[in-house]
Design a protein around this motif. Structure first.
Motif, PDB file in Angstrom:
ATOM      1  N   LEU A  95       0.797  -1.225   0.000  1.00  0.00           N
ATOM      2  CA  LEU A  95       0.000   0.000   0.000  1.00  0.00           C
ATOM      3  C   LEU A  95       0.832   1.279   0.000  1.00  0.00           C
ATOM      4  O   LEU A  95       0.407   2.276  -0.563  1.00  0.00           O
ATOM      5  CB  LEU A  95      -0.964   0.011   1.180  1.00  0.00           C
ATOM      6  N   SER A  96       1.969   1.283   0.635  1.00  0.00           N
ATOM      7  CA  SER A  96       2.839   2.476   0.684  1.00  0.00           C
ATOM      8  C   SER A  96       2.044   3.734   1.004  1.00  0.00           C
ATOM      9  O   SER A  96       2.201   4.780   0.367  1.00  0.00           O
ATOM     10  CB  SER A  96       3.588   2.641  -0.642  1.00  0.00           C
ATOM     11  N   ASP A  97       1.182   3.659   2.005  1.00  0.00           N
ATOM     12  CA  ASP A  97       0.284   4.764   2.343  1.00  0.00           C
ATOM     13  C   ASP A  97       0.890   5.802   3.284  1.00  0.00           C
ATOM     14  O   ASP A  97       0.261   6.822   3.560  1.00  0.00           O
ATOM     15  CB  ASP A  97      -1.030   4.229   2.903  1.00  0.00           C
ATOM     16  N   ASN A  98       2.101   5.567   3.758  1.00  0.00           N
ATOM     17  CA  ASN A  98       2.823   6.545   4.561  1.00  0.00           C
ATOM     18  C   ASN A  98       4.319   6.268   4.384  1.00  0.00           C
ATOM     19  O   ASN A  98       4.695   5.326   3.685  1.00  0.00           O
ATOM     20  CB  ASN A  98       2.389   6.522   6.039  1.00  0.00           C
ATOM     21  N   LEU A  99       5.158   7.075   4.987  1.00  0.00           N
ATOM     22  CA  LEU A  99       6.598   6.904   4.780  1.00  0.00           C
ATOM     23  C   LEU A  99       7.104   5.580   5.325  1.00  0.00           C
ATOM     24  O   LEU A  99       7.962   4.942   4.717  1.00  0.00           O
ATOM     25  CB  LEU A  99       7.378   8.072   5.397  1.00  0.00           C
ATOM     26  N   LEU A 100       6.568   5.128   6.436  1.00  0.00           N
ATOM     27  CA  LEU A 100       7.027   3.866   7.001  1.00  0.00           C
ATOM     28  C   LEU A 100       6.753   2.703   6.032  1.00  0.00           C
ATOM     29  O   LEU A 100       7.650   1.912   5.733  1.00  0.00           O
ATOM     30  CB  LEU A 100       6.350   3.620   8.355  1.00  0.00           C
TER      31      LEU A 100
END
Length: 187
Positions: free
Chosen positions: A100-105
């Motif tokens: 998903l890569s929905d935030n930096l983490l």
């Protein structure tokens, strides 16, 4: 030889002490640490350890905001030795398992996998349901390492710190080149 770069993520799962202790251990090994803490991770670190975001970030060489998807660690051209998510919530595990890569983490984890670097997820949940197990399988099939922080008793620990340190030492040896686990005393 330059210091290895290690990305450390801290999420809202219980066990913030693992992430904090890992940052301390990596620093003592001379690694350069890049930290991403989710909002739930900050809340949990405050609840469990009495630390705020500023105090958490001070334990790393570089701290990145979770919304800053343009940060250096979001690019494969930024070389790292690997990444550890300690602790890793089931939400974060699912996001990583499904790309998903929905935030930096989760973006940094995705980059770690695509670049075939070492990704270690210290998943924190019990008992596991089928979704958890399938997500762990998916990450493992992608090359990640699922490392629930389960205590070992071979070395006859007498304190909680000894249990935590043993687990952190094993994780550090997975991501930091040249790291050697502390010898245990045996039975």
């Amino acid at each position: 030889m330059t210091a290895p770069r290690i990305v450390v993520g801290i999420t809202g799962a219980t066990g913030a002490v693992y992430g904090v202790r890992l940052l301390q251990r990596l620093r003592s090994m001379g690694a350069e640490t890049h930290l991403v803490v989710t909002p739930a991770g900050v809340l949990n670190a405050h609840h469990e350890l009495g630390l705020d975001r500023r105090e958490l970030e001070a334990r790393a060489d570089v701290a990145h905001a979770p919304g800053d998807v343009g940060a250096a660690i979001a690019s494969g051209s930024f070389e790292t030795a690997g990444m550890v998510v300690a602790p890793c919530s089931m939400k974060t595990l699912a996001a990583i398992a499904h790309g998903l890569s929905d935030n930096l983490l989760t973006r940094a984890a995705d980059v770690t996998l695509k670049e075939r670097r070492r990704l270690v997820l210290m998943v924190r949940e019990t008992p596991f349901n089928l979704a958890h197990l399938r997500n762990m399988t998916a990450v493992t099939e992608m090359g990640g390492i699922i490392f629930p922080p389960l205590p070992a008793f071979y070395h006859r620990p007498t304190t909680l710190d000894e249990l935590i340190d043993d687990t952190v030492e094993r994780v550090a040896s997975l991501v930091a080149p040249g790291a050697r686990p502390k010898p245990w005393q045996g039975l």
